[in-house]
Motif scaffolding. Structure first.
Motif, PDB file in Angstrom:
ATOM      1  N   LEU A   1       8.219  35.807  52.335  1.00 23.77           N
ATOM      2  CA  LEU A   1       7.588  34.794  53.180  1.00 23.77           C
ATOM      3  C   LEU A   1       6.161  35.151  53.551  1.00 23.77           C
ATOM      4  O   LEU A   1       5.471  34.358  54.182  1.00 23.77           O
ATOM      5  N   GLY A   2       5.728  36.361  53.210  1.00 23.51           N
ATOM      6  CA  GLY A   2       4.388  36.804  53.578  1.00 23.51           C
ATOM      7  C   GLY A   2       4.407  37.543  54.901  1.00 23.51           C
ATOM      8  O   GLY A   2       5.258  37.300  55.760  1.00 23.51           O
ATOM      9  N   ALA A   3       3.463  38.435  55.073  1.00 24.26           N
ATOM     10  CA  ALA A   3       3.422  39.299  56.259  1.00 24.26           C
ATOM     11  C   ALA A   3       3.323  38.513  57.559  1.00 24.26           C
ATOM     12  O   ALA A   3       3.778  38.971  58.604  1.00 24.26           O
ATOM     13  N   SER A   4       2.756  37.320  57.521  1.00 25.56           N
ATOM     14  CA  SER A   4       2.633  36.517  58.748  1.00 25.56           C
ATOM     15  C   SER A   4       3.991  36.068  59.275  1.00 25.56           C
ATOM     16  O   SER A   4       4.116  35.684  60.439  1.00 25.56           O
ATOM     17  N   ALA A   5       5.026  36.115  58.437  1.00 24.54           N
ATOM     18  CA  ALA A   5       6.369  35.717  58.869  1.00 24.54           C
ATOM     19  C   ALA A   5       7.089  36.831  59.621  1.00 24.54           C
ATOM     20  O   ALA A   5       8.112  36.599  60.256  1.00 24.54           O
ATOM     21  N   TYR A   6       6.553  38.052  59.547  1.00 28.49           N
ATOM     22  CA  TYR A   6       7.189  39.188  60.213  1.00 28.49           C
ATOM     23  C   TYR A   6       7.312  38.929  61.703  1.00 28.49           C
ATOM     24  O   TYR A   6       6.383  38.439  62.331  1.00 28.49           O
ATOM     25  N   CYS A   7       8.445  39.239  62.244  1.00 25.43           N
ATOM     26  CA  CYS A   7       8.783  39.050  63.662  1.00 25.43           C
ATOM     27  C   CYS A   7       9.106  37.601  64.005  1.00 25.43           C
ATOM     28  O   CYS A   7       9.220  37.252  65.172  1.00 25.43           O
ATOM     29  N   SER A   8       9.233  36.749  63.002  1.00 23.49           N
ATOM     30  CA  SER A   8       9.689  35.380  63.255  1.00 23.49           C
ATOM     31  C   SER A   8      11.153  35.417  63.676  1.00 23.49           C
ATOM     32  O   SER A   8      11.868  36.372  63.371  1.00 23.49           O
ATOM     33  N   ASN A   9      11.598  34.369  64.323  1.00 30.57           N
ATOM     34  CA  ASN A   9      13.017  34.223  64.613  1.00 30.57           C
ATOM     35  C   ASN A   9      13.677  33.661  63.364  1.00 30.57           C
ATOM     36  O   ASN A   9      13.436  32.515  62.997  1.00 30.57           O
ATOM     37  N   ILE A  10      14.486  34.481  62.697  1.00 34.59           N
ATOM     38  CA  ILE A  10      15.110  34.102  61.438  1.00 34.59           C
ATOM     39  C   ILE A  10      16.621  34.276  61.537  1.00 34.59           C
ATOM     40  O   ILE A  10      17.114  35.280  62.041  1.00 34.59           O
ATOM     41  N   ILE A  11      17.333  33.281  61.026  1.00 34.88           N
ATOM     42  CA  ILE A  11      18.796  33.265  61.036  1.00 34.88           C
ATOM     43  C   ILE A  11      19.277  33.312  59.591  1.00 34.88           C
ATOM     44  O   ILE A  11      18.774  32.562  58.749  1.00 34.88           O
ATOM     45  N   GLY A  12      20.239  34.175  59.285  1.00 37.67           N
ATOM     46  CA  GLY A  12      20.859  34.202  57.967  1.00 37.67           C
ATOM     47  C   GLY A  12      21.918  33.120  57.881  1.00 37.67           C
ATOM     48  O   GLY A  12      22.642  32.868  58.853  1.00 37.67           O
ATOM     49  N   LEU A  13      22.016  32.471  56.718  1.00 40.68           N
ATOM     50  CA  LEU A  13      22.962  31.371  56.521  1.00 40.68           C
ATOM     51  C   LEU A  13      23.811  31.584  55.278  1.00 40.68           C
ATOM     52  O   LEU A  13      23.367  32.181  54.302  1.00 40.68           O
ATOM     53  N   MET A  14      25.030  31.052  55.314  1.00 47.18           N
ATOM     54  CA  MET A  14      25.879  30.980  54.130  1.00 47.18           C
ATOM     55  C   MET A  14      26.627  29.662  54.169  1.00 47.18           C
ATOM     56  O   MET A  14      27.246  29.320  55.176  1.00 47.18           O
ATOM     57  N   SER A  15      26.537  28.924  53.066  1.00 49.55           N
ATOM     58  CA  SER A  15      27.262  27.677  52.920  1.00 49.55           C
ATOM     59  C   SER A  15      28.347  27.876  51.874  1.00 49.55           C
ATOM     60  O   SER A  15      28.049  28.141  50.707  1.00 49.55           O
ATOM     61  N   ALA A  16      29.603  27.780  52.310  1.00 45.84           N
ATOM     62  CA  ALA A  16      30.751  27.966  51.419  1.00 45.84           C
ATOM     63  C   ALA A  16      31.871  27.056  51.914  1.00 45.84           C
ATOM     64  O   ALA A  16      32.853  27.507  52.475  1.00 45.84           O
ATOM     65  N   GLY A  17      31.682  25.768  51.775  1.00 40.66           N
ATOM     66  CA  GLY A  17      32.621  24.806  52.354  1.00 40.66           C
ATOM     67  C   GLY A  17      32.214  24.493  53.780  1.00 40.66           C
ATOM     68  O   GLY A  17      31.984  23.355  54.137  1.00 40.66           O
ATOM     69  N   SER A  18      32.080  25.515  54.587  1.00 38.92           N
ATOM     70  CA  SER A  18      31.522  25.430  55.941  1.00 38.92           C
ATOM     71  C   SER A  18      30.228  26.217  55.942  1.00 38.92           C
ATOM     72  O   SER A  18      29.959  26.987  55.026  1.00 38.92           O
ATOM     73  N   THR A  19      29.443  26.044  56.990  1.00 35.13           N
ATOM     74  CA  THR A  19      28.205  26.817  57.111  1.00 35.13           C
ATOM     75  C   THR A  19      28.406  27.890  58.181  1.00 35.13           C
ATOM     76  O   THR A  19      28.904  27.616  59.264  1.00 35.13           O
ATOM     77  N   TYR A  20      28.004  29.098  57.832  1.00 34.93           N
ATOM     78  CA  TYR A  20      28.108  30.249  58.736  1.00 34.93           C
ATOM     79  C   TYR A  20      26.698  30.766  58.981  1.00 34.93           C
ATOM     80  O   TYR A  20      25.817  30.628  58.139  1.00 34.93           O
ATOM     81  N   GLN A  21      26.497  31.371  60.146  1.00 31.52           N
ATOM     82  CA  GLN A  21      25.168  31.897  60.457  1.00 31.52           C
ATOM     83  C   GLN A  21      25.244  33.184  61.242  1.00 31.52           C
ATOM     84  O   GLN A  21      26.232  33.466  61.920  1.00 31.52           O
ATOM     85  N   THR A  22      24.172  33.951  61.135  1.00 32.61           N
ATOM     86  CA  THR A  22      24.036  35.183  61.892  1.00 32.61           C
ATOM     87  C   THR A  22      23.340  34.865  63.208  1.00 32.61           C
ATOM     88  O   THR A  22      22.725  33.810  63.345  1.00 32.61           O
ATOM     89  N   PRO A  23      23.374  35.785  64.166  1.00 34.21           N
ATOM     90  CA  PRO A  23      22.486  35.658  65.312  1.00 34.21           C
ATOM     91  C   PRO A  23      21.035  35.750  64.810  1.00 34.21           C
ATOM     92  O   PRO A  23      20.791  36.195  63.681  1.00 34.21           O
ATOM     93  N   THR A  24      20.104  35.399  65.636  1.00 36.25           N
ATOM     94  CA  THR A  24      18.688  35.401  65.269  1.00 36.25           C
ATOM     95  C   THR A  24      18.154  36.831  65.180  1.00 36.25           C
ATOM     96  O   THR A  24      18.322  37.625  66.096  1.00 36.25           O
ATOM     97  N   SER A  25      17.491  37.124  64.057  1.00 35.51           N
ATOM     98  CA  SER A  25      16.794  38.406  63.926  1.00 35.51           C
ATOM     99  C   SER A  25      15.369  38.209  64.465  1.00 35.51           C
ATOM    100  O   SER A  25      14.790  37.134  64.316  1.00 35.51           O
ATOM    101  N   HIS A  26      14.842  39.224  65.094  1.00 42.39           N
ATOM    102  CA  HIS A  26      13.517  39.141  65.730  1.00 42.39           C
ATOM    103  C   HIS A  26      13.022  40.548  66.020  1.00 42.39           C
ATOM    104  O   HIS A  26      13.719  41.522  65.829  1.00 42.39           O
ATOM    105  N   CYS A  27      11.787  40.646  66.496  1.00 41.87           N
ATOM    106  CA  CYS A  27      11.237  41.956  66.868  1.00 41.87           C
ATOM    107  C   CYS A  27      11.635  42.329  68.288  1.00 41.87           C
ATOM    108  O   CYS A  27      11.955  41.524  69.080  1.00 41.87           O
TER     109      CYS A  27
END
Length: 116
Positions: free
Chosen positions: A90-116
């Motif tokens: 995503l480029g260095a400017s994206a570092y420390c963004s609030n990012i959530i991991g996702l998985m779609s497998a019939g239903s959608t699952y997500q992680t808590p938000t990663s951040h600095c």
């Protein structure tokens, strides 16, 4: 985007959504048959990983969400004992963004938000 099977990097996820590193840049969610995790690096690379501990093979799309927009890679098959990881630069400017991991497998699952 790079998609490749890997040796499992994330095999532990506590109740608060932290991996063994206990860093806010790496967050996880324990699911019935595995662990979904997201990690962001200082160079702007974001990785979403699913470690499937048990159960039948699934077809899943791994992705991430940033600023309310979701992005997914193509579907992959994940069998018991396998780990699949997809990364995005995503480029260095994206570092420390609030990012959530996702998985779609019939239903959608997500992680808590990663951040600095």
């Amino acid at each position: 985007m790079i998609s490749a099977p890997t040796a499992s990097a994330i095999t532990y996820c506590d109740r608060s959504g932290y991996t063994a590193t206990n860093e806010p840049m790496e967050r996880c969610t324990s699911l019935d048959n595995g662990i979904l995790s997201v990690h962001q690096a200082s160079n702007g690379v974001v990785g979403t990983e699913y470690y499937k501990k048990s159960g039948s093979t699934i077809s899943a799309k791994l992705g991430y969400s940033r600023s309310g927009t979701s992005h997914y890679a193509s579907a992959v098959s994940i069998g018991s004992g396998q780990t699949k990881r997809v990364t995005w630069s995503l480029g260095a400017s994206a570092y420390c963004s609030n990012i959530i991991g996702l998985m779609s497998a019939g239903s959608t699952y997500q992680t808590p938000t990663s951040h600095c």
